[in-house]
Scaffold this active site. Structure first.
Site, PDB file in Angstrom:
ATOM      1  N   ASP A 166       8.530 -70.213  58.139  1.00 55.44           N
ATOM      2  CA  ASP A 166       7.404 -70.278  57.211  1.00 55.44           C
ATOM      3  C   ASP A 166       7.762 -71.249  56.081  1.00 55.44           C
ATOM      4  OD1 ASP A 166       5.538 -69.714  55.114  1.00 55.44           O
ATOM      5  OD2 ASP A 166       5.233 -67.704  55.926  1.00 55.44           O
ATOM      6  N   HIS A 186       3.699 -69.776  59.130  1.00 55.82           N
ATOM      7  CA  HIS A 186       2.801 -69.022  58.249  1.00 55.82           C
ATOM      8  C   HIS A 186       1.401 -68.843  58.834  1.00 55.82           C
ATOM      9  CE1 HIS A 186       2.133 -67.357  54.223  1.00 55.82           C
ATOM     10  NE2 HIS A 186       0.992 -68.018  54.135  1.00 55.82           N
ATOM     11  N   SER A 192      -0.494 -63.360  53.501  1.00 56.69           N
ATOM     12  CA  SER A 192      -0.202 -64.287  52.422  1.00 56.69           C
ATOM     13  C   SER A 192      -0.779 -63.768  51.099  1.00 56.69           C
ATOM     14  CB  SER A 192      -0.717 -65.677  52.798  1.00 56.69           C
ATOM     15  OG  SER A 192      -0.232 -66.666  51.927  1.00 56.69           O
TER      16      SER A 192
END
Length: 280
Positions: free
Chosen positions: A225, A258, A149
Site C-alpha cells: 500500500d 490500497h 481508508s
C-alpha cells in the site's frame, strides 16, 4: 426523511437499490446504496454499513468490492452512503481531492463554513441507521460497520464510540491514527480547528487509549500500500489496542496495495466476521 428510490437492480436473488433523501444533519440531499438479500423478503435482516474512502461515492463499494454474493448468502443487508455532502456547496470544496467533496472524513465539523453541512459523523452514527431501520426490512438491534481508508477511519471511530448501536466493526487499510498523518491533519485542522484536543474524538488510536471499547475488530492491511507508512499508521492502532486490551486482529498481506482488488480478495472474510457477531 423518507427515502426516494432512484434505481433498482436484481442481484444474487436480492435487490440492489439506489436511494436519496433529505438529511436533517447535512441540510440537503444525501444518496445511498442499499443491498437487500433474499432473506429480507421473509423478515428483518442484520445490516452492515460500509463507509467508503476519499473520492468515492455511494456506488463505489457495491460496484467494485464484489460483496453482494457473500451478503446474499449470509442474509445481511449492505448500506453504503456517499462520503460527503454534495447538495450543499462551499467555496473551495472541490479544490483538492483529499478535502471537501468526496472527503467528509466522517466528522462533525465545527469550523465555518463546513459546520453548516459537514456533519458526517452524526449522519452515519444516528440519522442514517434510523432511516434504514424505518424504511427497510432491517433489524436495528443487529448492525455492523466497516470501511476502507478514510472510511476505515470512520468505521473504527463510529464503532468505538457507539458500541451499543454497532455490534461489529472491521476495516480495510484504515487511516488508523489521523492525528499523526497529513490527510488527518489537513482535514481536522479545517473541519475542527487548530485545537488538537478536539481532534482526539475522531482518532481511533486515541479513542482506544482513552477507554473506548467494542467487540473484536478485524483489520486487513496490504504491505504494498503506497499510503501505509505516511498516512495509515496501523502500528499505532495495534499498539493502542494491545495496551488497552481491545481485541484486534490486524492481518498484514504481502503484495497487496490500497485498491479494490485488495478489498475483493478479503471482503468475504469481513462479511463472515460480521455475520458471526450479528447472528442471533
Amino acid at each position: 426523511m423518507a427515502a426516494t428510490l432512484r434505481g433498482r437492480h436484481r442481484a444474487f436473488g436480492g435487490w440492489l437499490q439506489y436511494h436519496s433523501h433529505v438529511s436533517a444533519e447535512i441540510g440537503g440531499e444525501m444518496r445511498l446504496a442499499v443491498y437487500l438479500p433474499p432473506a429480507a423478503e421473509r423478515g428483518p435482516v442484520p445490516a452492515l454499513f460500509y463507509l467508503a474512502g476519499l473520492t468515492c461515492t455511494e456506488e463505489t463499494f457495491v460496484i467494485k468490492a464484489g460483496a453482494l454474493r457473500s451478503a446474499a448468502e449470509a442474509g445481511i443487508a449492505l448500506v453504503a452512503p456517499d462520503t460527503s455532502p454534495r447538495d450543499r456547496r462551499f467555496p473551495g470544496d472541490d479544490a483538492a481531492w483529499d478535502f471537501g467533496q468526496g472527503a467528509g472524513f466522517y466528522v462533525d465539523a465545527t469550523e465555518a463554513p463546513w459546520r453548516d453541512a459537514y456533519r458526517m459523523y452524526s449522519y452515519v452514527s444516528r440519522e442514517l441507521p434510523d432511516l434504514v431501520a424505518a424504511e427497510f426490512p432491517v433489524d436495528p438491534g443487529r448492525l455492523g460497520i466497516f470501511g476502507h481508508s478514510m472510511g476505515g477511519h470512520g468505521a473504527l471511530v463510529v464503532g468505538l464510540r457507539n458500541p451499543d448501536r454497532f455490534r461489529s466493526v472491521s476495516a480495510f487499510a484504515p487511516i488508523a491514527a489521523p492525528m499523526r498523518c497529513p490527510w488527518g491533519e489537513k482535514a481536522f485542522s479545517n473541519y475542527l480547528g487548530p485545537d488538537r484536543s478536539a481532534w482526539a474524538a475522531y482518532d481511533a488510536s486515541e479513542l482506544v487509549t482513552s477507554g473506548a471499547r467494542t467487540g473484536a475488530i478485524l483489520v486487513d492491511q496490504g504491505l504494498e500500500d503506497p499510503f501505509l507508512t505516511n498516512q495509515l499508521n496501523p502500528e499505532h492502532f495495534e499498539a493502542a489496542c494491545r495496551a488497552a486490551g481491545q481485541p484486534l486482529e490486524l492481518r498484514r498481506h504481502a503484495g497487496y496495495d490500497h485498491g479494490y482488488f485488495f478489498i475483493q480478495t478479503f471482503v468475504d472474510d469481513h462479511i463472515d466476521h460480521h455475520a458471526r457477531l450479528l447472528a442471533g
